[in-house]
Design a protein around this motif. Structure first.
Motif, PDB file in Angstrom:
ATOM      1  N   ARG A 182      30.469  57.368  88.746  1.00 50.37           N
ATOM      2  CA  ARG A 182      30.366  58.623  87.819  1.00 50.37           C
ATOM      3  C   ARG A 182      30.809  60.052  88.430  1.00 50.37           C
ATOM      4  N   GLU A 183      30.441  60.270  89.799  1.00 54.24           N
ATOM      5  CA  GLU A 183      30.811  61.342  90.292  1.00 54.24           C
ATOM      6  C   GLU A 183      32.379  61.427  90.574  1.00 54.24           C
ATOM      7  N   GLN A 194      37.497  64.922  85.625  1.00 50.87           N
ATOM      8  CA  GLN A 194      37.272  65.751  84.381  1.00 50.87           C
ATOM      9  C   GLN A 194      37.599  67.049  84.887  1.00 50.87           C
ATOM     10  N   ALA A 195      36.750  67.623  85.901  1.00 49.09           N
ATOM     11  CA  ALA A 195      36.731  68.878  86.325  1.00 49.09           C
ATOM     12  C   ALA A 195      38.062  69.501  86.653  1.00 49.09           C
ATOM     13  N   ARG A 252      26.964  55.303  91.000  1.00 51.21           N
ATOM     14  CA  ARG A 252      26.663  56.628  90.871  1.00 51.21           C
ATOM     15  C   ARG A 252      28.267  57.245  91.410  1.00 51.21           C
ATOM     16  N   GLN A 298      34.450  60.156  88.169  1.00 46.27           N
ATOM     17  CA  GLN A 298      34.922  60.602  86.932  1.00 46.27           C
ATOM     18  C   GLN A 298      34.676  62.101  86.488  1.00 46.27           C
ATOM     19  N   GLN A 299      33.474  62.619  87.119  1.00 44.56           N
ATOM     20  CA  GLN A 299      33.179  63.992  86.703  1.00 44.56           C
ATOM     21  C   GLN A 299      34.264  64.992  87.627  1.00 44.56           C
ATOM     22  N   ALA A 300      34.462  64.451  88.559  1.00 47.51           N
ATOM     23  CA  ALA A 300      35.480  65.491  89.497  1.00 47.51           C
ATOM     24  C   ALA A 300      36.864  65.255  89.032  1.00 47.51           C
TER      25      ALA A 300
END
Length: 147
Positions: free
Chosen positions: A12-13, A19-20, A9, A15-17
């Motif tokens: 993933r967080e 990408q944002a 988790r 990675q998302q940060a």
């Protein structure tokens, strides 16, 4: 079990940060406008050479390659049988030649050569490394391989 889920988790967080952040940067900084490439005709007397390999890995055009060779130290097993030299009985420390016509020849340490119909160029390519040196004569190549 729970530790692994927590690590996944967190990954993933992150990675998302990331990408944002990239999306925000892309929205605020437009891509630079590069000029369109223009095709250039080769100068008179220049040959067009495709950029398939870097120059240091290319074979000179005037160099004829009759075949490639490699050393095979362990016993050579073909179709479940260990190959031996028909003249002296040696079963290891071969030099394996792959000729231009895709035939495979074996040379034992004593210098006896025999054609091996059970092997082909596909087998040679799968088991050999990259070509590291070209030799002007067969004797120099054999000497380089230690025979």
């Amino acid at each position: 079990m729970f530790r692994r889920a927590r690590e996944d988790r967190a990954f993933r967080e992150a990675q998302q940060a990331g990408q944002a952040l990239l999306l925000r940067l892309q929205a605020t900084q437009p891509w630079p406008n590069f000029p369109e490439p223009t095709p250039q005709a080769p100068a008179a007397g220049e040959a067009v050479v495709p950029d398939f390999l870097p120059p240091e890995l290319r074979v000179p055009a005037r160099q004829e390659v009759a075949g490639v060779m490699m050393r095979w130290l362990q016993p050579l097993v073909v179709d479940g049988e260990v190959r031996t030299c028909p003249e002296c009985g040696m079963y290891r420390d071969w030099i394996v030649f792959c000729m231009r016509d895709d035939s495979i020849w074996l040379r034992c340490r004593a210098g006896h050569e025999t054609k091996e119909p059970g092997l082909d160029a596909v087998w040679f390519n799968r088991n050999s490394g990259p070509v590291d040196r070209f030799h002007p004569t067969l004797e120099e190549g054999v000497r380089h391989l230690g025979h």
